[in-house]
Scaffold this active site. Structure first.
Site, PDB file in Angstrom:
ATOM      1  N   TYR A 115     -31.391 101.676  -0.147  1.00 41.99           N
ATOM      2  CA  TYR A 115     -31.493 102.753   0.415  1.00 41.99           C
ATOM      3  C   TYR A 115     -30.319 103.330  -0.068  1.00 41.99           C
ATOM      4  CZ  TYR A 115     -35.665 101.384   2.876  1.00 41.99           C
ATOM      5  OH  TYR A 115     -37.268 100.703   3.250  1.00 41.99           O
ATOM      6  N   LEU A 165     -52.063  92.796  19.239  1.00 33.18           N
ATOM      7  CA  LEU A 165     -53.855  93.269  18.489  1.00 33.18           C
ATOM      8  C   LEU A 165     -53.267  92.794  17.001  1.00 33.18           C
ATOM      9  CD1 LEU A 165     -53.785  97.211  19.875  1.00 33.18           C
ATOM     10  CD2 LEU A 165     -54.870  95.041  20.454  1.00 33.18           C
ATOM     11  N   ASP A 222     -30.796 102.560   8.762  1.00 32.69           N
ATOM     12  CA  ASP A 222     -31.884 102.281   9.387  1.00 32.69           C
ATOM     13  C   ASP A 222     -31.578 103.078  10.711  1.00 32.69           C
ATOM     14  OD1 ASP A 222     -32.987 100.540   7.915  1.00 32.69           O
ATOM     15  OD2 ASP A 222     -32.166  98.945   8.837  1.00 32.69           O
ATOM     16  N   HIS A 244     -34.643  98.186   1.893  1.00 34.37           N
ATOM     17  CA  HIS A 244     -33.555  97.742   3.205  1.00 34.37           C
ATOM     18  C   HIS A 244     -32.574  98.725   3.156  1.00 34.37           C
ATOM     19  CE1 HIS A 244     -35.755  94.757   5.568  1.00 34.37           C
ATOM     20  NE2 HIS A 244     -35.993  93.938   4.722  1.00 34.37           N
ATOM     21  N   ARG A 273     -49.006  91.839  16.339  1.00 35.35           N
ATOM     22  CA  ARG A 273     -49.071  90.760  15.762  1.00 35.35           C
ATOM     23  C   ARG A 273     -49.354  89.418  16.864  1.00 35.35           C
ATOM     24  NH1 ARG A 273     -46.882  89.161   9.733  1.00 35.35           N
ATOM     25  NH2 ARG A 273     -44.586  89.461  10.973  1.00 35.35           N
TER      26      ARG A 273
END
Length: 395
Positions: A147, A76, A173, A143, A43
Protein backbone atom coordinates in the site's frame (compact mmCIF):
# COMPACT_ATOMS: atom_id res chain seq x y z
CA UNK A 1 -18.76 -8.25 32.39
CA UNK A 2 -16.58 -5.72 34.16
CA UNK A 3 -18.07 -2.46 35.34
CA UNK A 4 -16.89 0.42 33.20
CA UNK A 5 -15.68 3.70 34.59
CA UNK A 6 -18.39 6.38 34.52
CA UNK A 7 -16.00 8.55 32.49
CA UNK A 8 -15.63 5.95 29.74
CA UNK A 9 -16.49 7.69 26.49
CA UNK A 10 -18.05 4.63 24.81
CA UNK A 11 -19.54 2.85 27.79
CA UNK A 12 -22.55 0.81 26.63
CA UNK A 13 -21.56 0.77 22.95
CA UNK A 14 -21.60 -2.71 21.39
CA UNK A 15 -19.04 -3.68 18.74
CA UNK A 16 -19.04 -6.83 16.63
CA UNK A 17 -15.51 -7.26 15.30
CA UNK A 18 -14.95 -9.59 12.33
CA UNK A 19 -11.47 -8.26 11.53
CA UNK A 20 -8.07 -9.93 11.87
CA UNK A 21 -4.35 -9.14 12.08
CA UNK A 22 -3.60 -5.42 12.73
CA UNK A 23 -5.81 -2.68 11.19
CA UNK A 24 -9.25 -3.70 12.46
CA UNK A 25 -8.13 -5.20 15.77
CA UNK A 26 -6.18 -2.05 16.69
CA UNK A 27 -9.21 0.09 15.83
CA UNK A 28 -11.50 -2.01 18.02
CA UNK A 29 -8.85 -2.08 20.77
CA UNK A 30 -9.10 1.71 20.95
CA UNK A 31 -12.91 1.44 21.11
CA UNK A 32 -12.60 -1.19 23.86
CA UNK A 33 -10.17 0.98 25.83
CA UNK A 34 -12.76 3.77 25.63
CA UNK A 35 -15.34 1.51 27.28
CA UNK A 36 -17.07 -0.21 24.35
CA UNK A 37 -18.02 -3.87 24.63
CA UNK A 38 -16.15 -5.65 21.83
CA UNK A 39 -17.00 -9.18 20.75
CA UNK A 40 -14.37 -10.58 18.43
CA UNK A 41 -15.53 -13.22 15.93
CA UNK A 42 -12.88 -15.86 15.18
CA UNK A 43 -12.64 -19.08 13.19
CA UNK A 44 -13.12 -22.24 15.28
CA UNK A 45 -9.89 -24.05 16.06
CA UNK A 46 -7.66 -21.46 14.36
CA UNK A 47 -8.78 -18.02 15.40
CA UNK A 48 -7.15 -14.83 14.25
CA UNK A 49 -3.87 -15.52 12.41
CA UNK A 50 -2.21 -13.11 14.80
CA UNK A 51 -2.60 -15.70 17.57
CA UNK A 52 0.16 -17.73 15.91
CA UNK A 53 2.77 -14.98 15.42
CA UNK A 54 5.96 -15.39 17.50
CA UNK A 55 6.80 -14.90 20.26
CA UNK A 56 4.31 -16.99 22.22
CA UNK A 57 2.59 -15.35 25.17
CA UNK A 58 0.00 -17.03 27.36
CA UNK A 59 -2.25 -19.21 25.23
CA UNK A 60 -1.48 -17.42 21.95
CA UNK A 61 1.03 -14.68 21.06
CA UNK A 62 2.30 -11.38 22.38
CA UNK A 63 1.10 -9.59 19.24
CA UNK A 64 -2.43 -10.94 19.64
CA UNK A 65 -2.56 -10.11 23.35
CA UNK A 66 -1.49 -6.50 22.81
CA UNK A 67 -4.15 -5.90 20.13
CA UNK A 68 -7.04 -7.70 21.81
CA UNK A 69 -6.87 -6.76 25.48
CA UNK A 70 -10.31 -6.48 27.07
CA UNK A 71 -12.27 -8.05 24.21
CA UNK A 72 -14.22 -11.33 24.18
CA UNK A 73 -13.64 -14.09 21.66
CA UNK A 74 -16.58 -15.84 20.02
CA UNK A 75 -15.87 -18.66 17.56
CA UNK A 76 -18.23 -18.84 14.58
CA UNK A 77 -17.87 -20.72 11.31
CA UNK A 78 -19.38 -18.34 8.78
CA UNK A 79 -19.74 -21.24 6.32
CA UNK A 80 -22.08 -22.92 8.80
CA UNK A 81 -25.70 -21.69 8.40
CA UNK A 82 -26.41 -21.77 12.13
CA UNK A 83 -23.27 -19.84 13.04
CA UNK A 84 -23.92 -17.42 10.20
CA UNK A 85 -27.37 -16.69 11.57
CA UNK A 86 -25.85 -16.07 15.00
CA UNK A 87 -23.49 -13.52 13.44
CA UNK A 88 -26.43 -11.79 11.76
CA UNK A 89 -28.37 -11.63 15.03
CA UNK A 90 -25.40 -10.13 16.81
CA UNK A 91 -24.90 -7.55 14.05
CA UNK A 92 -28.57 -6.58 14.17
CA UNK A 93 -28.15 -5.77 17.87
CA UNK A 94 -24.74 -4.10 17.61
CA UNK A 95 -23.93 -0.41 17.31
CA UNK A 96 -20.73 -0.94 15.30
CA UNK A 97 -19.73 -3.71 12.90
CA UNK A 98 -16.10 -3.94 11.74
CA UNK A 99 -14.93 -6.22 8.93
CA UNK A 100 -11.78 -6.58 6.89
CA UNK A 101 -12.69 -8.97 4.07
CA UNK A 102 -12.26 -8.24 0.39
CA UNK A 103 -15.16 -6.34 -1.21
CA UNK A 104 -18.21 -8.52 -1.85
CA UNK A 105 -17.40 -11.31 0.63
CA UNK A 106 -19.73 -10.08 3.36
CA UNK A 107 -22.52 -9.39 0.88
CA UNK A 108 -22.35 -13.00 -0.31
CA UNK A 109 -22.65 -14.17 3.29
CA UNK A 110 -25.68 -11.98 3.95
CA UNK A 111 -23.57 -9.86 6.33
CA UNK A 112 -23.20 -6.85 4.05
CA UNK A 113 -24.34 -3.37 5.02
CA UNK A 114 -27.51 -3.37 2.94
CA UNK A 115 -28.78 -6.60 4.47
CA UNK A 116 -27.93 -5.68 8.05
CA UNK A 117 -29.11 -2.06 7.90
CA UNK A 118 -32.61 -3.17 6.92
CA UNK A 119 -33.02 -4.53 10.44
CA UNK A 120 -30.62 -2.14 12.16
CA UNK A 121 -30.83 1.27 10.42
CA UNK A 122 -28.53 2.90 13.01
CA UNK A 123 -25.71 0.42 12.42
CA UNK A 124 -22.27 1.94 11.82
CA UNK A 125 -20.67 -0.54 9.43
CA UNK A 126 -16.91 -0.16 8.89
CA UNK A 127 -15.07 -1.98 6.10
CA UNK A 128 -11.26 -1.73 6.17
CA UNK A 129 -9.49 -2.80 2.97
CA UNK A 130 -6.32 -2.06 1.08
CA UNK A 131 -7.85 -0.32 -1.92
CA UNK A 132 -11.45 0.41 -0.96
CA UNK A 133 -14.81 -1.05 -1.96
CA UNK A 134 -14.63 -0.10 -5.64
CA UNK A 135 -12.09 0.74 -8.34
CA UNK A 136 -9.75 -1.34 -10.52
CA UNK A 137 -7.58 -2.45 -7.58
CA UNK A 138 -10.40 -3.16 -5.10
CA UNK A 139 -9.94 -6.94 -5.16
CA UNK A 140 -6.14 -6.93 -5.10
CA UNK A 141 -4.35 -8.57 -2.19
CA UNK A 142 -1.79 -6.52 -0.29
CA UNK A 143 -0.06 -5.63 2.93
CA UNK A 144 1.35 -2.49 4.50
CA UNK A 145 4.42 -2.38 2.26
CA UNK A 146 2.47 -2.71 -1.00
CA UNK A 147 0.00 0.00 0.00
CA UNK A 148 2.90 2.35 0.76
CA UNK A 149 4.37 1.53 -2.65
CA UNK A 150 1.08 2.11 -4.48
CA UNK A 151 0.49 5.46 -2.75
CA UNK A 152 3.93 6.80 -3.71
CA UNK A 153 5.24 7.14 -0.14
CA UNK A 154 8.06 4.64 -0.58
CA UNK A 155 9.44 6.64 -3.48
CA UNK A 156 10.12 9.72 -1.37
CA UNK A 157 13.04 8.61 0.81
CA UNK A 158 16.28 6.70 0.50
CA UNK A 159 19.21 6.84 -1.87
CA UNK A 160 18.18 6.61 -5.55
CA UNK A 161 21.01 4.14 -6.16
CA UNK A 162 19.90 1.82 -3.37
CA UNK A 163 16.14 2.17 -3.56
CA UNK A 164 13.69 3.03 -0.79
CA UNK A 165 14.38 1.82 2.77
CA UNK A 166 12.01 -0.65 4.39
CA UNK A 167 9.82 1.37 6.83
CA UNK A 168 9.94 0.15 10.41
CA UNK A 169 6.47 1.48 11.24
CA UNK A 170 3.35 -0.07 9.74
CA UNK A 171 2.12 3.26 8.45
CA UNK A 172 -0.56 1.96 6.09
CA UNK A 173 -2.08 -0.47 8.58
CA UNK A 174 -2.20 2.00 11.46
CA UNK A 175 -2.10 5.46 9.89
CA UNK A 176 -4.17 4.49 6.84
CA UNK A 177 -6.42 1.89 8.42
CA UNK A 178 -6.82 1.76 12.21
CA UNK A 179 -6.80 5.46 13.08
CA UNK A 180 -8.99 6.66 10.17
CA UNK A 181 -11.41 3.84 11.01
CA UNK A 182 -11.74 5.05 14.61
CA UNK A 183 -12.21 8.66 13.50
CA UNK A 184 -14.87 7.70 10.95
CA UNK A 185 -16.67 5.39 13.38
CA UNK A 186 -16.91 8.06 16.05
CA UNK A 187 -18.25 10.64 13.62
CA UNK A 188 -20.71 8.12 12.20
CA UNK A 189 -21.91 7.28 15.72
CA UNK A 190 -22.59 10.96 16.30
CA UNK A 191 -24.45 11.22 12.99
CA UNK A 192 -26.54 8.16 13.87
CA UNK A 193 -27.35 9.71 17.24
CA UNK A 194 -28.58 12.90 15.57
CA UNK A 195 -30.33 11.45 12.52
CA UNK A 196 -31.13 7.85 13.44
CA UNK A 197 -29.28 6.63 10.35
CA UNK A 198 -26.05 4.67 10.32
CA UNK A 199 -23.80 4.28 7.28
CA UNK A 200 -21.25 2.11 5.52
CA UNK A 201 -17.70 3.41 6.05
CA UNK A 202 -15.30 2.57 3.22
CA UNK A 203 -11.85 2.82 4.84
CA UNK A 204 -9.17 2.38 2.17
CA UNK A 205 -5.66 2.17 3.56
CA UNK A 206 -4.04 3.22 0.29
CA UNK A 207 -6.42 6.19 -0.10
CA UNK A 208 -5.64 7.45 3.38
CA UNK A 209 -1.88 7.37 2.81
CA UNK A 210 -1.96 10.39 0.53
CA UNK A 211 -2.55 12.58 3.60
CA UNK A 212 0.90 11.53 4.82
CA UNK A 213 2.46 13.03 1.69
CA UNK A 214 0.92 16.49 2.21
CA UNK A 215 4.22 18.35 1.75
CA UNK A 216 5.13 16.48 -1.45
CA UNK A 217 1.63 16.97 -2.86
CA UNK A 218 1.95 20.66 -2.07
CA UNK A 219 5.18 20.86 -4.04
CA UNK A 220 3.57 19.25 -7.08
CA UNK A 221 0.39 21.30 -6.73
CA UNK A 222 2.40 24.51 -6.71
CA UNK A 223 4.06 23.56 -9.99
CA UNK A 224 7.48 22.93 -8.46
CA UNK A 225 7.78 19.45 -9.91
CA UNK A 226 7.70 15.94 -8.49
CA UNK A 227 9.66 15.38 -5.27
CA UNK A 228 13.21 14.07 -5.70
CA UNK A 229 13.91 10.83 -3.84
CA UNK A 230 15.96 11.47 -0.72
CA UNK A 231 16.55 15.13 -1.60
CA UNK A 232 13.63 17.03 -0.10
CA UNK A 233 13.47 18.89 3.20
CA UNK A 234 11.99 15.92 5.11
CA UNK A 235 13.88 13.16 3.29
CA UNK A 236 17.54 14.14 3.59
CA UNK A 237 17.93 17.15 1.34
CA UNK A 238 18.41 19.63 4.18
CA UNK A 239 21.11 19.75 6.89
CA UNK A 240 18.33 20.85 9.23
CA UNK A 241 16.48 17.54 9.06
CA UNK A 242 18.90 14.62 9.05
CA UNK A 243 20.34 11.77 11.06
CA UNK A 244 24.05 12.12 11.88
CA UNK A 245 26.48 9.48 13.15
CA UNK A 246 28.39 10.11 16.40
CA UNK A 247 31.97 9.05 17.11
CA UNK A 248 30.85 5.92 19.00
CA UNK A 249 28.64 4.63 16.19
CA UNK A 250 25.35 5.91 17.54
CA UNK A 251 23.08 8.43 15.85
CA UNK A 252 21.69 11.89 16.47
CA UNK A 253 18.36 12.93 14.97
CA UNK A 254 18.65 16.65 14.22
CA UNK A 255 15.54 18.64 13.29
CA UNK A 256 16.36 22.33 13.88
CA UNK A 257 14.12 23.47 11.01
CA UNK A 258 13.14 26.90 12.30
CA UNK A 259 15.82 29.58 12.15
CA UNK A 260 15.97 30.09 15.92
CA UNK A 261 16.59 26.37 16.45
CA UNK A 262 19.10 26.25 13.60
CA UNK A 263 21.18 29.12 14.93
CA UNK A 264 21.22 27.59 18.42
CA UNK A 265 22.20 24.22 16.94
CA UNK A 266 25.02 25.78 14.93
CA UNK A 267 26.27 27.55 18.03
CA UNK A 268 26.36 24.34 20.09
CA UNK A 269 28.18 22.27 17.48
CA UNK A 270 30.51 25.12 16.47
CA UNK A 271 29.57 25.33 12.80
CA UNK A 272 31.59 28.09 11.06
CA UNK A 273 29.49 31.20 10.28
CA UNK A 274 30.15 30.88 6.56
CA UNK A 275 28.26 27.56 6.47
CA UNK A 276 25.26 28.59 8.53
CA UNK A 277 23.46 29.93 5.45
CA UNK A 278 22.54 26.45 4.29
CA UNK A 279 20.73 27.74 1.22
CA UNK A 280 24.05 28.67 -0.42
CA UNK A 281 25.51 25.16 -0.58
CA UNK A 282 23.35 22.65 1.34
CA UNK A 283 25.68 19.71 0.73
CA UNK A 284 28.70 21.59 2.05
CA UNK A 285 26.76 22.39 5.20
CA UNK A 286 25.60 18.77 5.52
CA UNK A 287 29.18 17.54 5.22
CA UNK A 288 30.47 20.03 7.78
CA UNK A 289 27.73 19.19 10.30
CA UNK A 290 28.37 15.47 9.81
CA UNK A 291 32.10 15.94 10.56
CA UNK A 292 31.35 17.91 13.70
CA UNK A 293 28.79 15.44 15.04
CA UNK A 294 31.22 12.60 14.32
CA UNK A 295 33.80 14.27 16.57
CA UNK A 296 32.04 13.39 19.83
CA UNK A 297 30.11 10.53 21.41
CA UNK A 298 26.36 10.27 21.75
CA UNK A 299 26.64 10.92 25.48
CA UNK A 300 28.85 13.92 24.80
CA UNK A 301 26.23 15.42 22.53
CA UNK A 302 23.46 14.64 25.02
CA UNK A 303 25.32 16.66 27.63
CA UNK A 304 26.06 19.53 25.22
CA UNK A 305 22.48 19.77 24.01
CA UNK A 306 20.92 19.42 27.46
CA UNK A 307 19.00 22.59 28.25
CA UNK A 308 19.55 24.07 24.78
CA UNK A 309 16.64 24.83 22.45
CA UNK A 310 17.85 22.83 19.46
CA UNK A 311 15.18 20.23 18.54
CA UNK A 312 17.56 17.26 18.61
CA UNK A 313 17.41 13.79 20.14
CA UNK A 314 19.61 10.73 20.32
CA UNK A 315 18.29 7.74 18.41
CA UNK A 316 17.24 5.37 21.21
CA UNK A 317 16.70 1.66 21.05
CA UNK A 318 13.12 0.67 21.81
CA UNK A 319 14.26 -0.85 25.09
CA UNK A 320 15.80 2.50 26.03
CA UNK A 321 12.76 4.47 24.89
CA UNK A 322 10.17 2.57 26.95
CA UNK A 323 12.22 3.04 30.13
CA UNK A 324 13.10 6.70 29.54
CA UNK A 325 12.28 8.99 32.52
CA UNK A 326 9.74 10.99 30.50
CA UNK A 327 7.87 7.85 29.41
CA UNK A 328 7.86 6.52 32.96
CA UNK A 329 6.60 9.86 34.27
CA UNK A 330 3.75 9.76 31.74
CA UNK A 331 2.93 6.18 32.89
CA UNK A 332 2.40 5.07 29.30
CA UNK A 333 2.99 1.42 30.13
CA UNK A 334 1.29 1.27 33.52
CA UNK A 335 -1.63 -0.86 32.29
CA UNK A 336 -1.13 -4.61 31.91
CA UNK A 337 -2.43 -7.36 29.64
CA UNK A 338 -2.65 -10.96 30.85
CA UNK A 339 -3.07 -14.30 29.09
CA UNK A 340 -3.12 -17.76 30.67
CA UNK A 341 -0.95 -16.73 33.59
CA UNK A 342 1.49 -14.54 31.65
CA UNK A 343 1.46 -10.76 32.04
CA UNK A 344 3.17 -7.82 30.33
CA UNK A 345 2.69 -4.07 29.75
CA UNK A 346 -0.33 -3.27 27.59
CA UNK A 347 -0.17 -1.35 24.34
CA UNK A 348 -0.73 2.35 25.13
CA UNK A 349 -3.64 3.48 22.92
CA UNK A 350 -3.76 7.02 21.46
CA UNK A 351 -6.57 7.89 23.83
CA UNK A 352 -6.77 10.59 26.48
CA UNK A 353 -6.90 9.15 30.03
CA UNK A 354 -10.15 11.05 30.70
CA UNK A 355 -11.92 9.01 28.01
CA UNK A 356 -10.70 5.55 28.98
CA UNK A 357 -12.79 2.90 30.68
CA UNK A 358 -10.39 -0.02 30.62
CA UNK A 359 -9.07 -1.47 33.85
CA UNK A 360 -5.37 -1.36 34.74
CA UNK A 361 -5.12 -5.10 34.18
CA UNK A 362 -7.22 -6.93 31.59
CA UNK A 363 -7.05 -10.26 29.80
CA UNK A 364 -6.54 -11.08 26.17
CA UNK A 365 -9.38 -13.46 25.27
CA UNK A 366 -8.88 -17.20 25.03
CA UNK A 367 -10.13 -18.56 21.71
CA UNK A 368 -13.91 -19.09 21.85
CA UNK A 369 -14.27 -18.24 25.52
CA UNK A 370 -17.52 -16.31 25.00
CA UNK A 371 -20.97 -17.89 24.78
CA UNK A 372 -23.08 -16.75 21.82
CA UNK A 373 -26.42 -17.35 23.50
CA UNK A 374 -25.44 -15.29 26.54
CA UNK A 375 -24.20 -12.40 24.41
CA UNK A 376 -27.35 -12.43 22.28
CA UNK A 377 -29.58 -12.46 25.36
CA UNK A 378 -27.73 -9.45 26.78
CA UNK A 379 -27.62 -7.53 23.50
CA UNK A 380 -31.35 -7.95 22.95
CA UNK A 381 -32.09 -6.15 26.19
CA UNK A 382 -33.12 -2.49 25.85
CA UNK A 383 -30.69 0.20 26.97
CA UNK A 384 -31.31 3.76 28.12
CA UNK A 385 -29.56 5.05 25.00
CA UNK A 386 -31.72 3.02 22.59
CA UNK A 387 -34.29 4.89 20.46
CA UNK A 388 -37.94 3.86 20.80
CA UNK A 389 -38.74 0.67 18.89
CA UNK A 390 -35.11 -0.42 18.40
CA UNK A 391 -35.77 -3.86 19.83
CA UNK A 392 -39.10 -4.43 18.13
CA UNK A 393 -38.73 -7.57 16.06
CA UNK A 394 -38.83 -7.03 12.30
CA UNK A 395 -39.97 -9.66 9.81
Amino acid sequence: MQAQSPRAALSGIRVLDCSTLLPGPLATLILAEAGAEVVKVERPGIGDEMRHYPPAFGDSSAAFALLNRGKRSLTLDLKNPEDLETARELAVNADIFVEQFRPGVMDRLGLGYEALSEKNPRLVYCSITGYGQHGPEAGRAGHDLTYLAAAGLLSLSGDPSDGPPLPQGLIADIGGGSLPAVIDILMALRTAELSGAGCHLDVSMSDNLFTWAWWALGKMGAGAGAPEQGNEIFTGGSPRYRIYRTSDGRFLAAAPLEEKFWQEFCEVIGLPPALRDDSADPQATVDAVARLIASDTAEGWRIRFDGRDVSCALVLGLDEAVSAPHVEARQLFAARVASAGDEMPALPPPLAPQLRGAQDRENAPALGEADAAAILAAWRQPRDCDPPGKHDRKP
